[in-house]
Design a protein around this motif. Structure first.
Motif, PDB file in Angstrom:
ATOM      1  N   PRO A   1      29.625  41.723  38.089  1.00 16.55           N
ATOM      2  CA  PRO A   1      30.483  40.797  37.124  1.00 16.55           C
ATOM      3  C   PRO A   1      31.141  39.678  38.241  1.00 16.55           C
ATOM      4  N   PHE A   2      32.011  38.874  37.615  1.00 15.45           N
ATOM      5  CA  PHE A   2      32.677  37.768  38.370  1.00 15.45           C
ATOM      6  C   PHE A   2      33.778  38.591  39.379  1.00 15.45           C
ATOM      7  N   PRO A   3      33.575  37.950  40.772  1.00 17.53           N
ATOM      8  CA  PRO A   3      34.338  38.729  41.786  1.00 17.53           C
ATOM      9  C   PRO A   3      35.873  38.977  41.354  1.00 17.53           C
ATOM     10  N   THR A   4      36.398  40.152  42.076  1.00 19.58           N
ATOM     11  CA  THR A   4      37.774  40.248  42.118  1.00 19.58           C
ATOM     12  C   THR A   4      38.263  39.880  43.187  1.00 19.58           C
ATOM     13  N   VAL A   5      39.363  38.905  43.253  1.00 21.03           N
ATOM     14  CA  VAL A   5      39.980  38.250  44.411  1.00 21.03           C
ATOM     15  C   VAL A   5      41.274  38.526  44.481  1.00 21.03           C
ATOM     16  N   GLU A   6      41.881  39.097  45.614  1.00 30.83           N
ATOM     17  CA  GLU A   6      43.182  39.381  46.021  1.00 30.83           C
ATOM     18  C   GLU A   6      43.504  38.805  47.255  1.00 30.83           C
ATOM     19  N   HIS A   7      44.714  38.835  47.469  1.00 27.21           N
ATOM     20  CA  HIS A   7      45.311  38.055  48.988  1.00 27.21           C
ATOM     21  C   HIS A   7      46.252  39.287  49.422  1.00 27.21           C
ATOM     22  N   TYR A   8      46.415  39.262  50.639  1.00 27.50           N
ATOM     23  CA  TYR A   8      47.113  40.362  51.337  1.00 27.50           C
ATOM     24  C   TYR A   8      47.797  39.626  52.726  1.00 27.50           C
ATOM     25  N   GLU A   9      48.736  40.017  53.162  1.00 26.24           N
ATOM     26  CA  GLU A   9      49.664  39.619  54.127  1.00 26.24           C
ATOM     27  C   GLU A   9      49.871  40.827  55.179  1.00 26.24           C
ATOM     28  N   THR A  10      49.861  40.557  56.448  1.00 27.75           N
ATOM     29  CA  THR A  10      49.820  41.623  57.302  1.00 27.75           C
ATOM     30  C   THR A  10      51.263  42.237  57.434  1.00 27.75           C
ATOM     31  N   VAL A  11      51.041  44.012  57.428  1.00 28.04           N
ATOM     32  CA  VAL A  11      52.615  44.480  57.644  1.00 28.04           C
ATOM     33  C   VAL A  11      52.472  45.035  59.048  1.00 28.04           C
ATOM     34  N   ILE A  12      51.370  45.660  59.239  1.00 21.42           N
ATOM     35  CA  ILE A  12      51.153  46.247  60.617  1.00 21.42           C
ATOM     36  C   ILE A  12      49.985  45.764  61.212  1.00 21.42           C
TER      37      ILE A  12
END
Length: 100
Positions: free
Chosen positions: A85-96
């Motif tokens: 299916p169409f891609p799942t896209v998420e965004h992350y920021e560094t915590v550690i």
């Protein structure tokens, strides 16, 4: 820094051509302001599953700068027909970060 993570499921049998086209599509994404680099990883267990990791200066560089650009239309034309299916896209920021 924002990390875009996209799970890409490529239609079976199209993996090699997808990799070629993805390499060529790199010139489009890398031209966008705020782009800091990308990596495409291939699953060992599922030969048609990939993980795209893109580093952006901030989330807007991806969601607005890239996705609302003419360059994105070229990227989309070159790659989007491979996905099912169409891609799942998420965004992350560094915590550690213990890698430095």
């Amino acid at each position: 820094m924002t990390l875009e993570v996209a799970t890409l499921n490529v239609k079976e049998g199209l993996e090699k051509q997808f990799e070629i086209d993805f390499f060529n599509a790199g010139k489009y994404i890398s031209s966008i302001k705020g782009y800091k680099g990308h990596t495409l990883k291939k699953s060992i267990e599922q030969k048609n599953k990939y993980l795209l990791l893109v580093n952006w200066e901030n989330i807007e560089d991806h969601t607005i700068g890239f996705r609302k650009s003419d360059v994105y239309l070229k990227w989309k034309e070159l790659l989007h027909h491979y996905y099912e299916p169409f891609p799942t896209v998420e965004h992350y920021e560094t915590v550690i970060n213990n890698n430095e």
